[in-house]
Design a protein around this motif. Structure first.
Motif, PDB file in Angstrom:
ATOM      1  N   LYS A 508       0.828  -1.204   0.000  1.00 43.29           N
ATOM      2  CA  LYS A 508       0.000   0.000   0.000  1.00 43.29           C
ATOM      3  C   LYS A 508       0.865   1.258   0.000  1.00 43.29           C
ATOM      4  CE  LYS A 508      -4.299   1.791   1.935  1.00 43.29           C
ATOM      5  NZ  LYS A 508      -5.332   1.626   2.994  1.00 43.29           N
ATOM      6  N   ALA A 509       2.010   1.211   0.668  1.00 39.46           N
ATOM      7  CA  ALA A 509       2.933   2.346   0.610  1.00 39.46           C
ATOM      8  C   ALA A 509       3.421   2.571  -0.820  1.00 39.46           C
ATOM      9  CB  ALA A 509       4.110   2.118   1.549  1.00 39.46           C
ATOM     10  N   ALA A 510       3.687   1.487  -1.555  1.00 36.52           N
ATOM     11  CA  ALA A 510       4.092   1.620  -2.962  1.00 36.52           C
ATOM     12  C   ALA A 510       2.988   2.287  -3.772  1.00 36.52           C
ATOM     13  CB  ALA A 510       4.442   0.259  -3.538  1.00 36.52           C
ATOM     14  N   LEU A 511       1.737   1.947  -3.473  1.00 36.47           N
ATOM     15  CA  LEU A 511       0.621   2.558  -4.195  1.00 36.47           C
ATOM     16  C   LEU A 511       0.496   4.049  -3.882  1.00 36.47           C
ATOM     17  CD1 LEU A 511      -2.103  -0.237  -4.000  1.00 36.47           C
ATOM     18  CD2 LEU A 511      -0.521   0.297  -5.874  1.00 36.47           C
ATOM     19  N   PHE A 512       0.881   4.460  -2.678  1.00 36.13           N
ATOM     20  CA  PHE A 512       0.921   5.896  -2.379  1.00 36.13           C
ATOM     21  C   PHE A 512       1.905   6.595  -3.308  1.00 36.13           C
ATOM     22  CE2 PHE A 512       3.479   9.183  -0.276  1.00 36.13           C
ATOM     23  CZ  PHE A 512       2.529  10.188  -0.175  1.00 36.13           C
ATOM     24  N   PHE A 513       3.094   6.031  -3.450  1.00 30.83           N
ATOM     25  CA  PHE A 513       4.084   6.665  -4.318  1.00 30.83           C
ATOM     26  C   PHE A 513       3.659   6.612  -5.788  1.00 30.83           C
ATOM     27  CE2 PHE A 513       6.637   5.665  -0.514  1.00 30.83           C
ATOM     28  CZ  PHE A 513       7.077   6.950  -0.233  1.00 30.83           C
ATOM     29  N   ASN A 514       2.956   5.561  -6.166  1.00 37.73           N
ATOM     30  CA  ASN A 514       2.424   5.505  -7.524  1.00 37.73           C
ATOM     31  C   ASN A 514       1.383   6.611  -7.743  1.00 37.73           C
ATOM     32  OD1 ASN A 514       2.001   3.993 -10.162  1.00 37.73           O
ATOM     33  ND2 ASN A 514      -0.064   3.947  -9.324  1.00 37.73           N
ATOM     34  N   ALA A 515       0.506   6.812  -6.767  1.00 42.68           N
ATOM     35  CA  ALA A 515      -0.494   7.875  -6.879  1.00 42.68           C
ATOM     36  C   ALA A 515       0.165   9.253  -6.917  1.00 42.68           C
ATOM     37  CB  ALA A 515      -1.476   7.780  -5.718  1.00 42.68           C
ATOM     38  N   LEU A 516       1.201   9.443  -6.109  1.00 42.76           N
ATOM     39  CA  LEU A 516       1.931  10.705  -6.131  1.00 42.76           C
ATOM     40  C   LEU A 516       2.551  10.943  -7.501  1.00 42.76           C
ATOM     41  CD1 LEU A 516       3.177  13.183  -4.738  1.00 42.76           C
ATOM     42  CD2 LEU A 516       5.054  11.681  -3.969  1.00 42.76           C
ATOM     43  N   ARG A 517       3.150   9.925  -8.064  1.00 45.83           N
ATOM     44  CA  ARG A 517       3.764  10.047  -9.377  1.00 45.83           C
ATOM     45  C   ARG A 517       2.730  10.403 -10.437  1.00 45.83           C
ATOM     46  NH1 ARG A 517       7.947   5.667 -11.480  1.00 45.83           N
ATOM     47  NH2 ARG A 517       8.510   6.513 -13.533  1.00 45.83           N
ATOM     48  N   GLU A 518       1.580   9.745 -10.387  1.00 44.86           N
ATOM     49  CA  GLU A 518       0.535  10.032 -11.364  1.00 44.86           C
ATOM     50  C   GLU A 518       0.015  11.461 -11.211  1.00 44.86           C
ATOM     51  OE1 GLU A 518      -2.344   6.970 -10.695  1.00 44.86           O
ATOM     52  OE2 GLU A 518      -1.365   5.576 -12.094  1.00 44.86           O
ATOM     53  N   GLN A 519      -0.014  11.971  -9.987  1.00 41.20           N
ATOM     54  CA  GLN A 519      -0.536  13.317  -9.750  1.00 41.20           C
ATOM     55  C   GLN A 519       0.429  14.400 -10.236  1.00 41.20           C
ATOM     56  OE1 GLN A 519      -2.817  14.110  -6.179  1.00 41.20           O
ATOM     57  NE2 GLN A 519      -1.526  15.879  -5.698  1.00 41.20           N
ATOM     58  N   VAL A 520       1.722  14.216 -10.013  1.00 43.63           N
ATOM     59  CA  VAL A 520       2.681  15.286 -10.329  1.00 43.63           C
ATOM     60  C   VAL A 520       3.434  15.044 -11.625  1.00 43.63           C
ATOM     61  CG1 VAL A 520       2.937  15.767  -7.879  1.00 43.63           C
ATOM     62  CG2 VAL A 520       4.611  14.285  -9.010  1.00 43.63           C
ATOM     63  N   GLY A 521       3.394  13.815 -12.167  1.00 45.04           N
ATOM     64  CA  GLY A 521       4.139  13.503 -13.379  1.00 45.04           C
ATOM     65  C   GLY A 521       5.530  12.984 -13.072  1.00 45.04           C
ATOM     66  N   ASP A 522       6.107  12.254 -14.031  1.00 45.18           N
ATOM     67  CA  ASP A 522       7.408  11.622 -13.824  1.00 45.18           C
ATOM     68  C   ASP A 522       8.498  12.631 -13.471  1.00 45.18           C
ATOM     69  OD1 ASP A 522       6.167   9.279 -14.414  1.00 45.18           O
ATOM     70  OD2 ASP A 522       7.397   8.786 -16.172  1.00 45.18           O
ATOM     71  N   GLU A 523       8.542  13.738 -14.191  1.00 43.23           N
ATOM     72  CA  GLU A 523       9.642  14.679 -14.003  1.00 43.23           C
ATOM     73  C   GLU A 523       9.649  15.264 -12.593  1.00 43.23           C
ATOM     74  OE1 GLU A 523      11.475  18.764 -16.029  1.00 43.23           O
ATOM     75  OE2 GLU A 523       9.883  17.634 -17.045  1.00 43.23           O
ATOM     76  N   ARG A 524       8.502  15.727 -12.138  1.00 39.88           N
ATOM     77  CA  ARG A 524       8.459  16.300 -10.793  1.00 39.88           C
ATOM     78  C   ARG A 524       8.611  15.234  -9.720  1.00 39.88           C
ATOM     79  NH1 ARG A 524       4.070  21.247 -10.289  1.00 39.88           N
ATOM     80  NH2 ARG A 524       5.168  22.700 -11.667  1.00 39.88           N
ATOM     81  N   TYR A 525       8.108  14.043  -9.990  1.00 40.19           N
ATOM     82  CA  TYR A 525       8.256  12.959  -9.016  1.00 40.19           C
ATOM     83  C   TYR A 525       9.736  12.667  -8.772  1.00 40.19           C
ATOM     84  CZ  TYR A 525       8.108   8.262  -6.996  1.00 40.19           C
ATOM     85  OH  TYR A 525       8.300   7.160  -6.193  1.00 40.19           O
ATOM     86  N   HIS A 526      10.489  12.488  -9.846  1.00 40.02           N
ATOM     87  CA  HIS A 526      11.908  12.174  -9.677  1.00 40.02           C
ATOM     88  C   HIS A 526      12.679  13.379  -9.153  1.00 40.02           C
ATOM     89  CE1 HIS A 526      11.031   8.772 -12.606  1.00 40.02           C
ATOM     90  NE2 HIS A 526      11.397   8.203 -11.477  1.00 40.02           N
ATOM     91  N   ALA A 527      12.294  14.588  -9.550  1.00 42.20           N
ATOM     92  CA  ALA A 527      12.950  15.780  -8.996  1.00 42.20           C
ATOM     93  C   ALA A 527      12.735  15.865  -7.487  1.00 42.20           C
ATOM     94  CB  ALA A 527      12.418  17.030  -9.683  1.00 42.20           C
ATOM     95  N   THR A 528      11.548  15.477  -7.041  1.00 38.53           N
ATOM     96  CA  THR A 528      11.252  15.491  -5.603  1.00 38.53           C
ATOM     97  C   THR A 528      12.123  14.489  -4.859  1.00 38.53           C
ATOM     98  OG1 THR A 528       8.964  16.174  -6.005  1.00 38.53           O
ATOM     99  CG2 THR A 528       9.453  15.155  -3.878  1.00 38.53           C
TER     100      THR A 528
END
Length: 567
Positions: A508-528
Motif C-alpha cells: 500500500k505504501a508503494a501505491l501511495f508513491f504511484n499515486a503521487l507520481r501520477e498526480q505530479v508527473g514523472d519529471e516532478r516525481y523524480h525531482a522530488t
C-alpha cells in the motif's frame, strides 16, 4: 528487505520463446534516448542460462555514462486465486558485459586516502565532510577456527551533537535480538583516562547503558572501549539473518552499536521479528578482522588489504564512512564476477555452480545502480556487493551490500530481477536516507518497493511495469481490504502483524508513491526524490520531512493522497 511472491522474469528456463514486437517505448538515459524493445534487444529467445550471450546482446542498451569523479519479512498473504501473474515480460536485460573476477578490491589509490573517505566516490567526499562530527568505530575482531565464537574489542568515539549534556551512552547488542537469536556478552567497558565504567544491561539483553564519569557536554567527545564476544549459532531452517548456514556466515550488527539519539532520548525499542532490526546513525569505521583463511570475507565499505596471520588464518583491513552499518558475510567456495556501474565497482558473490544466476544478479544490480543513480541521485560509494545467502526467497539490505536469498538463484530464478532491484534501491532508501524501522517502516520499504516500477519500466518497458503494479501491489492490497487485512500505513511496526505488515509497509505504501507520481508527473516525481536525497543524505527522517518536501518541490497538495493511501 524484500518479500517474495514476485512476478516472473522472462529469463527463466521455462519462459519459452518470447516474441518481441516493435514498440515506441523509450527511456531517456544519460542524454540518449533508447528504444528498449527496438534498439539492440531483438532476441527471440531468452534462456536464463545464456547470460553471456544476453550480456553481449544488451551491451549498450542501458549503459549510462559513468559519473564524474528484508530482514525478517513474511511474504504477502497468499491470495493465489486472485493474484495476476505477469506473463511475457520482454526485452533482454540491457547492460554492459561482466567479467570473472577473484580477489578483493585494492588499488585506485584508495590506500592513500584517509580511512574514513576510502569508501566514497570523489564527488561524495564534500557532502560527507559537511555532515560534521560522526561516531567513529575502531573494531578488532577475530573468528575462532571452528567459527563458533567471535571475540573482539570496539573503541567508539562519540561526539555530542546536541545542545544538552548526556549523562550516559547507550549501545544496542543486536545479536541478542529475536531477529538474530545469538548471544553477545560485553565483558568490560572503559573510557580513556577514566578506567572501568559502570554499565547496566536491559532485561532482554539488547540494550547496554553506560554511565559516564561526567556528563558529555555539547560539542565534546568521549571514547568508550567495550570488549565483547558472540556465540555464533549454526542453523538449518533455510532463513538465517545471523550465524552459519550452508557454509555461509552472516554477521550484521556483530559489535556493540551506538544507539540513535533524538530529542526523545536514546532509541532502545526492538521491532517485531517481521520488521528490520537495525536502526543506527551513520558513522566512520575501521575494522581489523581475523578469520580462517579458507573463508572469503565480504563487507560494507572497502577492503584495504589482506595479510597472512599465520596458522591458517588471514587478517582483513576494512574501512568505510559514512556507513549506517558495517556488516560482514563470509563464505567457503564462493565465486565472484564484477562490473562497473554508476562510478562504482559492482561485485556478485555466489556458490560454485551458480554462475548463470550469479552473473544475472550482477547484471541486474549494475543496471539498477545506473538507473537509480539517474532517477534519485548518484550512488556515493566506491563499491556495491550482492551476495547469495541462506535467506530463502527473501532479501536484506545493508550499507553498500545486498543479500539475496539463495532460493532465488535456484529454483526461483524468475524472482531474482525484482529482489535485486528492491535491495539495490535500499542504497538510497536506508543507506543514504534513514528512518526508524519501528516507527515508520513504510518510508524506506515503500520507496524501495516502488523503485522496482522505475526499474521494470526502464529495463522491460511500461507494459511490464504496469503488470508489476497490478500483480504485486494492487491485487494484494485489494485482497487485504476484502479480507480484513487493512489499516493505516503510518502505523508503527509493532501495531501490525506478520500479515498486515507486508501489505501496508510494502504494497500500500508503494501505491501511495504511484499515486503521487501520477498526480505530479514523472519529471516532478523524480525531482522530488532527488531533492529528498540531497536534503537528507545520511540523516534520519520522519514522514514530515518527506511530505513537507513533496509539498514544496512537487508543488502539489499531498493531503488527499495521504488521507486515501496512508491513513
Amino acid at each position: 528487505m524484500a518479500v517474495s511472491s514476485v512476478p516472473p522474469s522472462p529469463f527463466t528456463r521455462d519462459a519459452g520463446p518470447i516474441r518481441r514486437r516493435p514498440t515506441d517505448r523509450r527511456a531517456t538515459h544519460g542524454g540518449d534516448t533508447l528504444s528498449l524493445y527496438q534498439q539492440r534487444c531483438r532476441a527471440t529467445n531468452a534462456d536464463y542460462d545464456s547470460w553471456h550471450a544476453l550480456g553481449q546482446m544488451g551491451r549498450r542498451c542501458y549503459n549510462r555514462p559513468k559519473l564524474p569523479g528484508m530482514m525478517t519479512a513474511h511474504p504477502f498473504v497468499s491470495p493465489a486465486p486472485f493474484i495476476t501473474r505477469v506473463l511475457c515480460l520482454v526485452c533482454g536485460l540491457c547492460l554492459a558485459g561482466c567479467h570473472l573476477w577473484s580477489g578483493q578490491p585494492q588499488g585506485d589509490g584508495i590506500e592513500a586516502l584517509p580511512a574514513g573517505r576510502a569508501a566514497l566516490q570523489t564527488w561524495a567526499v564534500s557532502p560527507f565532510e559537511a555532515l560534521g562530527p560522526l561516531p567513529a568505530y575502531v573494531i578488532q575482531a577475530a573468528l575462532s577456527d571452528g567459527g563458533e565464537v567471535l571475540a573482539g574489542r570496539v573503541s567508539v568515539t562519540v561526539p555530542n551533537t546536541d545542545s544538552t549534556a548526556w549523562p550516559d551512552l547507550v549501545f544496542r547488542l543486536y545479536p541478542n535480538t529475536p531477529h538474530y537469536a545469538a548471544r553477545m556478552e560485553v565483558s568490560s567497558v572503559a573510557s580513556e583516562g577514566q578506567g572501568a565504567l559502570p554499565h547496566a544491561l536491559s532485561a532482554d539483553g539488547t540494550v547496554l547503558r553506560v554511565t559516564l564519569p561526567r556528563p558529555l557536554a555539547p560539542g565534546a567527545r568521549e571514547t568508550v572501549t567495550l570488549e565483547f564476544s558472540v556465540q555464533v549459532p549454526t542453523r538449518t531452517e533455510g532463513y538465517t539473518l545471523f550465524g552459519w548456514e550452508d557454509d555461509v556466515l552472516s554477521l550484521p550488527g556483530f559489535y556493540p552499536t551506538l544507539a540513535v539519539r533524538s530529542d526523545a532520548g536514546w532509541a532502545t525499542a526492538t521491532p517485531p521479528v517481521f520488521a528490520d532490526p537495525l536502526f543506527n546513525p551513520v558513522a566512520e569505521y575501521r575494522l581489523t578482522f581475523t578469520a580462517p583463511s579458507d573463508l572469503t570475507i565480504v563487507a560494507s565499505g572497502v577492503t584495504l588489504g589482506i595479510e597472512d596471520a599465520g596458522e591458517g588464518r588471514r587478517t582483513w583491513h576494512i574501512v568505510g564512512a559514512p556507513l549506517r552499518d558495517l556488516t560482514l558475510l563470509a563464505g567457503r567456495g564462493w565465486q565472484s564476477v564484477s562490473d562497473t556501474a554508476a562510478g562504482a565497482r559492482v561485485i556478485s558473490y555466489f556458490p560454485e555452480g551458480d554462475s548463470p544466476a550469479g552473473e544475472a544478479a550482477l547484471l541486474h544490480a549494475a543496471a539498477a545502480l545506473r538507473l537509480f543513480s539517474d532517477r534519485y541521485g548518484p550512488y556515493p560509494y566506491r563499491e556495491f556487493k550482492v551476495v547469495a545467502a541462506p535467506l530463502g526467497r527473501r532479501g536484506m539490505e545493508y550499507t553498500g551490500l545486498a543479500v539475496i536469498g539463495a532460493a532465488l538463484y535456484d529454483p526461483h530464478r524468475d524472482e531474482l530481477p525484482f529482489l535485486v532491484a528492491h535491495e539495490t534501491a535500499h542504497q538510497w532508501w536506508y543507506a543514504q536516507v534513514g528512518n526508524d524501522p519501528l516507527a515508520h517502516p513504510w518510508l524506506d520499504e515503500g520507496l524501495a518497493e516502488y523503485a522496482a516500477f522505475d526499474y521494470y519500466q526502464g529495463i522491460y518497458g511500461r507494459a511490464a511495469a504496469e503488470a508489476l503494479l497490478t500483480g504485486r501491489w494492487q491485487t494484494p492490497v485489494r485482497f487485504g481490504d476484502e479480507h480484513g487485512i487493512a489499516g493505516a500505513v503510518t502505523r508503527a511496526a509493532d501495531q501490525m502483524d506478520d500479515r498486515s505488515y507486508p501489505l501496508l509497509a510494502y504494497a500500500k505504501a508503494a501505491l501511495f508513491f504511484n499515486a503521487l507520481r501520477e498526480q505530479v508527473g514523472d519529471e516532478r516525481y523524480h525531482a522530488t526524490l532527488q531533492a529528498y536525497v540531497r536534503a537528507y543524505r545520511w540523516q534520519i527522517v520522519t514522514p514530515q520531512h518527506l511530505l513537507g518536501l513533496v509539498q514544496s518541490v512537487a508543488e502539489t497538495d499531498v493531503r488527499p493522497l495521504v488521507t486515501k493511501w496512508l491513513q
